[in-house]
Design an enzyme around this catalytic site. Structure first.
Site, PDB file in Angstrom:
ATOM      1  N   ASP A 100      -9.727 -37.096  26.442  1.00  0.00           N
ATOM      2  CA  ASP A 100      -9.938 -36.002  27.388  1.00  0.00           C
ATOM      3  C   ASP A 100     -11.158 -35.170  26.979  1.00  0.00           C
ATOM      4  O   ASP A 100     -12.072 -34.965  27.769  1.00  0.00           O
ATOM      5  CB  ASP A 100      -8.686 -35.126  27.515  1.00  0.00           C
ATOM      6  CG  ASP A 100      -8.147 -34.635  26.163  1.00  0.00           C
ATOM      7  OD1 ASP A 100      -8.653 -35.061  25.108  1.00  0.00           O
ATOM      8  OD2 ASP A 100      -7.204 -33.820  26.162  1.00  0.00           O
ATOM      9  N   ASP A 103     -14.286 -32.550  20.777  1.00  0.00           N
ATOM     10  CA  ASP A 103     -14.626 -31.193  20.349  1.00  0.00           C
ATOM     11  C   ASP A 103     -15.233 -31.275  18.943  1.00  0.00           C
ATOM     12  O   ASP A 103     -16.422 -31.549  18.800  1.00  0.00           O
ATOM     13  CB  ASP A 103     -13.347 -30.353  20.405  1.00  0.00           C
ATOM     14  CG  ASP A 103     -13.555 -28.887  20.071  1.00  0.00           C
ATOM     15  OD1 ASP A 103     -14.706 -28.441  20.015  1.00  0.00           O
ATOM     16  OD2 ASP A 103     -12.551 -28.174  19.852  1.00  0.00           O
ATOM     17  N   LYS A 131     -17.592 -31.314  24.206  1.00  0.00           N
ATOM     18  CA  LYS A 131     -17.854 -29.933  23.770  1.00  0.00           C
ATOM     19  C   LYS A 131     -18.641 -30.039  22.473  1.00  0.00           C
ATOM     20  O   LYS A 131     -18.065 -29.999  21.383  1.00  0.00           O
ATOM     21  CB  LYS A 131     -16.509 -29.260  23.491  1.00  0.00           C
ATOM     22  CG  LYS A 131     -16.184 -28.092  24.374  1.00  0.00           C
ATOM     23  CD  LYS A 131     -15.185 -27.166  23.750  1.00  0.00           C
ATOM     24  CE  LYS A 131     -13.758 -27.577  23.830  1.00  0.00           C
ATOM     25  NZ  LYS A 131     -12.815 -26.481  23.472  1.00  0.00           N
ATOM     26  N   PHE A 152     -12.338 -22.656  25.673  1.00  0.00           N
ATOM     27  CA  PHE A 152     -11.051 -23.339  25.701  1.00  0.00           C
ATOM     28  C   PHE A 152     -10.694 -23.619  27.151  1.00  0.00           C
ATOM     29  O   PHE A 152     -10.670 -22.711  27.969  1.00  0.00           O
ATOM     30  CB  PHE A 152      -9.955 -22.524  25.015  1.00  0.00           C
ATOM     31  CG  PHE A 152      -8.736 -23.351  24.744  1.00  0.00           C
ATOM     32  CD1 PHE A 152      -8.660 -24.143  23.609  1.00  0.00           C
ATOM     33  CD2 PHE A 152      -7.689 -23.380  25.655  1.00  0.00           C
ATOM     34  CE1 PHE A 152      -7.552 -24.946  23.376  1.00  0.00           C
ATOM     35  CE2 PHE A 152      -6.571 -24.186  25.427  1.00  0.00           C
ATOM     36  CZ  PHE A 152      -6.512 -24.966  24.290  1.00  0.00           C
ATOM     37  N   ASP A 159      -3.881 -29.105  28.134  1.00  0.00           N
ATOM     38  CA  ASP A 159      -2.907 -28.018  28.054  1.00  0.00           C
ATOM     39  C   ASP A 159      -3.318 -26.863  27.159  1.00  0.00           C
ATOM     40  O   ASP A 159      -4.237 -26.969  26.340  1.00  0.00           O
ATOM     41  CB  ASP A 159      -1.592 -28.560  27.494  1.00  0.00           C
ATOM     42  CG  ASP A 159      -1.696 -28.809  25.977  1.00  0.00           C
ATOM     43  OD1 ASP A 159      -2.659 -29.482  25.559  1.00  0.00           O
ATOM     44  OD2 ASP A 159      -0.843 -28.313  25.223  1.00  0.00           O
ATOM     45  N   ARG A 165      -1.032 -28.524  32.373  1.00  0.00           N
ATOM     46  CA  ARG A 165      -1.501 -29.908  32.511  1.00  0.00           C
ATOM     47  C   ARG A 165      -1.562 -30.361  33.965  1.00  0.00           C
ATOM     48  O   ARG A 165      -2.347 -31.222  34.334  1.00  0.00           O
ATOM     49  CB  ARG A 165      -0.569 -30.872  31.765  1.00  0.00           C
ATOM     50  CG  ARG A 165      -0.601 -30.730  30.249  1.00  0.00           C
ATOM     51  CD  ARG A 165       0.086 -31.931  29.606  1.00  0.00           C
ATOM     52  NE  ARG A 165       0.477 -31.695  28.234  1.00  0.00           N
ATOM     53  CZ  ARG A 165      -0.328 -31.840  27.176  1.00  0.00           C
ATOM     54  NH1 ARG A 165      -1.578 -32.216  27.352  1.00  0.00           N
ATOM     55  NH2 ARG A 165       0.112 -31.608  25.951  1.00  0.00           N
TER      56      ARG A 165
HETATM   57  P1  IMP Z   1     -11.307 -32.655  18.144  1.00  0.00           P
HETATM   58  O1  IMP Z   1     -10.530 -33.448  17.154  1.00  0.00           O
HETATM   59  O2  IMP Z   1     -11.646 -31.286  17.644  1.00  0.00           O
HETATM   60  O3  IMP Z   1     -12.490 -33.385  18.717  1.00  0.00           O
HETATM   61  O4  IMP Z   1     -10.313 -32.323  19.299  1.00  0.00           O
HETATM   62  C1  IMP Z   1     -10.017 -33.180  20.247  1.00  0.00           C
HETATM   63  C2  IMP Z   1      -8.705 -32.824  20.923  1.00  0.00           C
HETATM   64  O5  IMP Z   1      -8.381 -31.428  20.852  1.00  0.00           O
HETATM   65  C3  IMP Z   1      -8.870 -33.133  22.376  1.00  0.00           C
HETATM   66  O6  IMP Z   1      -8.555 -34.464  22.642  1.00  0.00           O
HETATM   67  C4  IMP Z   1      -7.908 -32.172  23.006  1.00  0.00           C
HETATM   68  O7  IMP Z   1      -6.632 -32.756  23.042  1.00  0.00           O
HETATM   69  C5  IMP Z   1      -7.911 -30.974  22.087  1.00  0.00           C
HETATM   70  N1  IMP Z   1      -8.826 -29.950  22.628  1.00  0.00           N
HETATM   71  C6  IMP Z   1     -10.123 -29.747  22.302  1.00  0.00           C
HETATM   72  N2  IMP Z   1     -10.650 -28.758  23.028  1.00  0.00           N
HETATM   73  C7  IMP Z   1      -9.669 -28.327  23.844  1.00  0.00           C
HETATM   74  C8  IMP Z   1      -9.604 -27.324  24.871  1.00  0.00           C
HETATM   75  O8  IMP Z   1     -10.577 -26.625  25.196  1.00  0.00           O
HETATM   76  N3  IMP Z   1      -8.408 -27.198  25.517  1.00  0.00           N
HETATM   77  C9  IMP Z   1      -7.319 -27.949  25.205  1.00  0.00           C
HETATM   78  N4  IMP Z   1      -7.329 -28.907  24.273  1.00  0.00           N
HETATM   79  C10 IMP Z   1      -8.496 -29.089  23.598  1.00  0.00           C
HETATM   80 MG    MG Z   2      -6.873 -35.231  23.287  1.00  0.00          MG
END
Ligand code: IMP
Ligand code: MG
Length: 179
Positions: A100, A103, A131, A152, A159, A165
């Site tokens: 999805d 980040d 992001k 966010f 969610d 969701r």
């Molecule tokens: P990462 O491991 O920091 O890249 O995070 C990835 C996961 O964190 C994504 O697949 C999302 O499930 C969750 N996530 C990251 N940013 C957001 C946000 O803005 N809203 C909700 N969930 C997020």
């Molecule tokens: Mg995810």
């Protein structure tokens, strides 16, 4: 206190983005049916829309579950694999991981490490949202939907504490307004 949701990406824009990603995947895979691996829970709606927009036949769909966020809005930094795929589903296959949001990149890095250890023929990444501002590990995104600022967001499967969701559009979640 109530959450304030501000519209960021409309369902129409999401639909156009999904179509474009599906076209790009069709162009690259054509006669090589991929194994599509969705990351629960956040990608479930995107995954469902994406595979229905694809013309390329899919070999199989698998789901993995990673967790990095607790109930808050800041990543904990440690990613654990809560649901894995059978190694036989991946070995020798052309695999597309469907996320999805990328980040910090820690979740994708973990998924790539685990899936990579099952010896796929190829392993690519498709994400609806990118992001890039908070990236901690470098990630190559093969199919990227929309790049968003460091906010966010919720909706379209994504969610905040399991809420929101079901929203068809994507919103930024603004700080609650104190009464
Ligand atoms: P990462 O491991 O920091 O890249 O995070 C990835 C996961 O964190 C994504 O697949 C999302 O499930 C969750 N996530 C990251 N940013 C957001 C946000 O803005 N809203 C909700 N969930 C997020
Ligand atoms: Mg995810």
């Amino acid at each position: 206190m109530t959450d304030r949701l501000v519209p960021l990406i409309s369902q129409q824009t999401i639909a156009e983005t999904v179509k474009r990603l599906a076209r790009d995947i069709d162009r690259d895979y054509g006669d090589r049916p991929p194994v599509v691996v969705g990351v629960l829970k956040g990608s479930f709606i995107f995954l469902a829309d994406l595979i229905r927009a694809m013309q390329t036949p899919i070999k199989r769909v698998e789901l993995i579950k990673l967790s990095s966020y607790g109930s808050g809005t800041v990543s904990s930094g440690t990613v654990s694999m809560q649901l894995d795929v059978p190694a036989e589903a991946i070995a020798g296959q052309d695999v597309i991981l469907v996320e999805d949001i990328v980040d910090t990149g820690l979740s994708v890095a973990k998924a790539f490490q685990v899936l990579g250890s099952y010896s796929p023929q190829s392993l690519k990444l498709c994400t609806l949202l990118d992001k890039p501002d908070r990236r901690k590990v470098p990630v190559t995104i093969d199919y990227c939907g929309i790049t968003i600022p460091d906010r966010f967001i919720v909706g379209y499967g994504i969610d905040f504490g399991e809420q929101y969701r079901q929203l068809p559009d994507i919103y930024t979640l603004e700080r609650p307004i104190e009464a």
